[in-house]
Design a protein around this motif. Structure first.
Motif, PDB file in Angstrom:
ATOM      1  N   MET A   1       0.835  -1.205   0.000  1.00 28.07           N
ATOM      2  CA  MET A   1       0.000   0.000   0.000  1.00 28.07           C
ATOM      3  C   MET A   1       0.866   1.251   0.000  1.00 28.07           C
ATOM      4  N   LYS A   2       0.521   2.204  -0.856  1.00 29.28           N
ATOM      5  CA  LYS A   2       1.203   3.485  -0.906  1.00 29.28           C
ATOM      6  C   LYS A   2       0.248   4.578  -0.426  1.00 29.28           C
ATOM      7  N   ARG A   3       0.806   5.720  -0.109  1.00 30.08           N
ATOM      8  CA  ARG A   3      -0.056   6.857   0.163  1.00 30.08           C
ATOM      9  C   ARG A   3      -0.461   7.476  -1.174  1.00 30.08           C
ATOM     10  N   ALA A   4      -1.688   7.931  -1.233  1.00 25.10           N
ATOM     11  CA  ALA A   4      -2.183   8.557  -2.448  1.00 25.10           C
ATOM     12  C   ALA A   4      -1.578   9.941  -2.614  1.00 25.10           C
ATOM     13  N   THR A   5      -1.529  10.416  -3.840  1.00 26.88           N
ATOM     14  CA  THR A   5      -1.098  11.778  -4.131  1.00 26.88           C
ATOM     15  C   THR A   5      -2.195  12.484  -4.906  1.00 26.88           C
ATOM     16  N   LEU A   6      -2.096  13.797  -4.963  1.00 26.07           N
ATOM     17  CA  LEU A   6      -3.071  14.596  -5.699  1.00 26.07           C
ATOM     18  C   LEU A   6      -2.406  15.281  -6.875  1.00 26.07           C
ATOM     19  N   GLY A   7      -3.033  15.199  -8.042  1.00 21.01           N
ATOM     20  CA  GLY A   7      -2.544  15.925  -9.202  1.00 21.01           C
ATOM     21  C   GLY A   7      -2.797  17.413  -9.050  1.00 21.01           C
ATOM     22  N   PRO A   8      -2.135  18.234  -9.849  1.00 17.77           N
ATOM     23  CA  PRO A   8      -2.285  19.687  -9.744  1.00 17.77           C
ATOM     24  C   PRO A   8      -3.717  20.143 -10.016  1.00 17.77           C
ATOM     25  N   GLU A   9      -4.178  21.081  -9.234  1.00 14.45           N
ATOM     26  CA  GLU A   9      -5.525  21.623  -9.385  1.00 14.45           C
ATOM     27  C   GLU A   9      -5.742  22.242 -10.757  1.00 14.45           C
ATOM     28  N   HIS A  10      -4.710  22.871 -11.314  1.00 16.25           N
ATOM     29  CA  HIS A  10      -4.891  23.602 -12.571  1.00 16.25           C
ATOM     30  C   HIS A  10      -5.173  22.676 -13.761  1.00 16.25           C
ATOM     31  N   LEU A  11      -4.959  21.385 -13.594  1.00 23.84           N
ATOM     32  CA  LEU A  11      -5.257  20.459 -14.680  1.00 23.84           C
ATOM     33  C   LEU A  11      -6.749  20.167 -14.802  1.00 23.84           C
ATOM     34  N   GLU A  14     -12.593  24.539 -14.899  1.00 25.82           N
ATOM     35  CA  GLU A  14     -13.104  25.478 -13.911  1.00 25.82           C
ATOM     36  C   GLU A  14     -14.292  24.865 -13.176  1.00 25.82           C
ATOM     37  N   HIS A  15     -14.573  25.453 -12.006  1.00 25.38           N
ATOM     38  CA  HIS A  15     -15.707  24.984 -11.223  1.00 25.38           C
ATOM     39  C   HIS A  15     -16.991  25.128 -12.043  1.00 25.38           C
ATOM     40  N   GLY A  16     -17.872  24.159 -11.905  1.00 30.25           N
ATOM     41  CA  GLY A  16     -19.148  24.196 -12.607  1.00 30.25           C
ATOM     42  C   GLY A  16     -20.041  23.090 -12.095  1.00 30.25           C
ATOM     43  N   CYS A  17     -21.276  23.099 -12.518  1.00 29.53           N
ATOM     44  CA  CYS A  17     -22.236  22.080 -12.098  1.00 29.53           C
ATOM     45  C   CYS A  17     -23.008  21.640 -13.329  1.00 29.53           C
ATOM     46  N   PRO A  18     -22.419  20.750 -14.130  1.00 30.60           N
ATOM     47  CA  PRO A  18     -23.079  20.353 -15.375  1.00 30.60           C
ATOM     48  C   PRO A  18     -24.341  19.553 -15.100  1.00 30.60           C
ATOM     49  N   ALA A  65     -17.039  12.551 -13.710  1.00 34.75           N
ATOM     50  CA  ALA A  65     -16.813  12.251 -15.124  1.00 34.75           C
ATOM     51  C   ALA A  65     -16.528  13.521 -15.918  1.00 34.75           C
ATOM     52  N   GLY A  66     -17.234  14.600 -15.568  1.00 32.88           N
ATOM     53  CA  GLY A  66     -16.981  15.865 -16.259  1.00 32.88           C
ATOM     54  C   GLY A  66     -15.595  16.409 -15.962  1.00 32.88           C
ATOM     55  N   LEU A  67     -15.164  16.321 -14.716  1.00 36.58           N
ATOM     56  CA  LEU A  67     -13.843  16.819 -14.340  1.00 36.58           C
ATOM     57  C   LEU A  67     -12.722  16.032 -15.015  1.00 36.58           C
ATOM     58  N   LEU A  68     -12.956  14.752 -15.280  1.00 39.65           N
ATOM     59  CA  LEU A  68     -11.920  13.896 -15.862  1.00 39.65           C
ATOM     60  C   LEU A  68     -12.026  13.774 -17.371  1.00 39.65           C
ATOM     61  N   VAL A 298     -16.918  15.719  -2.685  1.00 46.80           N
ATOM     62  CA  VAL A 298     -15.666  16.441  -2.959  1.00 46.80           C
ATOM     63  C   VAL A 298     -15.095  15.951  -4.300  1.00 46.80           C
ATOM     64  N   PRO A 299     -15.818  16.181  -5.390  1.00 42.53           N
ATOM     65  CA  PRO A 299     -15.400  15.610  -6.673  1.00 42.53           C
ATOM     66  C   PRO A 299     -14.043  16.102  -7.161  1.00 42.53           C
ATOM     67  N   ARG A 300     -13.673  17.333  -6.840  1.00 40.86           N
ATOM     68  CA  ARG A 300     -12.389  17.846  -7.323  1.00 40.86           C
ATOM     69  C   ARG A 300     -11.222  17.145  -6.645  1.00 40.86           C
ATOM     70  N   THR A 301     -11.352  16.871  -5.365  1.00 41.02           N
ATOM     71  CA  THR A 301     -10.292  16.141  -4.669  1.00 41.02           C
ATOM     72  C   THR A 301     -10.169  14.726  -5.231  1.00 41.02           C
ATOM     73  N   VAL A 302     -11.299  14.068  -5.449  1.00 37.78           N
ATOM     74  CA  VAL A 302     -11.266  12.723  -6.034  1.00 37.78           C
ATOM     75  C   VAL A 302     -10.642  12.771  -7.426  1.00 37.78           C
ATOM     76  N   ALA A 303     -11.021  13.758  -8.228  1.00 41.58           N
ATOM     77  CA  ALA A 303     -10.476  13.871  -9.575  1.00 41.58           C
ATOM     78  C   ALA A 303      -8.964  14.077  -9.549  1.00 41.58           C
ATOM     79  N   ARG A 304      -8.473  14.879  -8.624  1.00 38.65           N
ATOM     80  CA  ARG A 304      -7.027  15.103  -8.525  1.00 38.65           C
ATOM     81  C   ARG A 304      -6.298  13.813  -8.146  1.00 38.65           C
TER      82      ARG A 304
END
Length: 334
Positions: A1-11, A14-18, A65-68, A298-304
């Motif tokens: 098991m490894k610790r998870a990392t987060l990708g950069p927010e700028h990738l 923008e915030h939205g609610c499709p 799905a939209g964020l990714l 927290v979809p943005r954190t999951v997406a990162r």
């Protein structure tokens, strides 16, 4: 098991609610499976498949799905008897896994990046273990892998229904007595730790989903029979035999991200760390103050976290840059 990392927010976009992604009915093995498509927004995107949890639907993946979409060409399916898919003959983890496998084969998109939440997590573990040729990576969000202490789950209140002959009739009677708005609020409160994170648009969509269930004669039976099948799989997991979900988890070879919420009220919070320990190539991300559906809360954190998984070198090639200071420790509360 490894610790998870987060990708950069700028990738991320923008915030939205499709709105929910467009869906379509596909006849598969004689019954209708409902599928929502989240088209990729960038070239060379890889196929992804999203599998919802007990009582959920493909709509649960709208935000993630939209964020990714810049990396993944997504599809989300309604399992048999849920959402807008027709009912199935069996409501067990193996039966649902067979439907996921059949869909991947039918669509010709495999191998896919496979995502599963709750029941969908258990289903996805089985798919990844038995059909590794169909899975590139695996992301599990609050996977409903076996635990026996149902005092740690609100769904423990349903256990008496399993002892009642045709308990689905009682469930349908209870369902009919509840106002849709009350039911939607109860569902949200059980799944989400902080309701302020859920937009009004998502609340209204959840209410509409509840109304669809009220109009579907098979929903209560599908829910109770699926819960019965899930509990049965939990019990078998601690008996000898190749069908144990924990033994299957140990057989998963795909790079795996396991995400849990420290305020999960439906799956024992100890399950996600245990899953990460059992799955050989795993990364764990425990989210403080988050409930059962992190992809909604927290979809943005999951997406990162998913972007970081996708960025890891495969065959010596890294796809994205991930900064060292974005590491997240797999700390567990409770």
């Amino acid at each position: 098991m490894k610790r998870a990392t987060l990708g950069p927010e700028h990738l991320l976009p923008e915030h939205g609610c499709p709105p929910p992604w467009p869906g379509r009915e596909v006849r598969l093995d004689g019954t209708v499976t409902y599928v929502r498509d989240t088209p990729a927004t960038a070239p060379e995107a890889e196929p992804a498949l999203y599998v919802h949890g007990l009582g959920g639907s493909s709509q649960n993946w709208t935000d993630l799905a939209g964020l990714l979409a810049g990396r993944l060409d997504g599809q989300a399916i309604d399992l048999p008897g849920f959402g807008r898919s027709e009912p199935g003959q069996r409501y067990t983890v193996p039966a649902f896994a067979d439907r996921v496998v059949r869909w991947i084969e039918h669509s010709g998109r495999g191998p896919v990046h496979l995502f599963g939440n709750s029941l969908g997590g258990a289903v996805s573990v089985r798919v990844a273990a038995l059909r590794p040729d169909l899975v590139r990576t695996l992301t599990l969000i609050s996977p409903a892998l076996p635990f026996l202490d149902f005092r740690r789950s609100l769904q423990g209140r349903m256990l008496p229904l399993l002892a009642v002959p045709r308990g689905e009739r009682l469930a349908a009677w209870r369902l009919a007595r509840l106002d849709p708005e009350v039911m939607a609020q109860q569902v949200m409160e059980s799944c989400v730790a902080d309701l302020s994170r859920i937009s009004e648009q998502r609340r209204l969509e959840a209410l509409e989903e509840i109304r669809v269930r009220y109009e579907t004669a098979h929903h209560a039976a599908a829910y109770v029979r699926t819960f019965r099948g899930l509990v049965s799989s939990f019990l078998r997991a601690y008996l000898p035999g190749a069908g144990s979900l924990w033994r299957l988890a140990a057989a998963v070879r795909a790079p795996t991200l396991v995400i849990g919420g420290t305020h999960d009220r439906l799956v024992d919070v100890r399950v996600a760390p245990q899953a990460a320990r059992v799955i050989p190539d795993s990364r764990l991300l425990m989210l403080g103050g988050v409930g059962h559906v992190a992809q909604l809360e927290v979809p943005r954190t999951v997406a990162r976290a998913v972007l970081a998984l996708l960025a890891e070198p495969r065959d010596g090639v890294a796809r994205l840059a991930v900064t060292e200071d974005s590491a997240v420790r797999p700390d567990v509360a409770g």
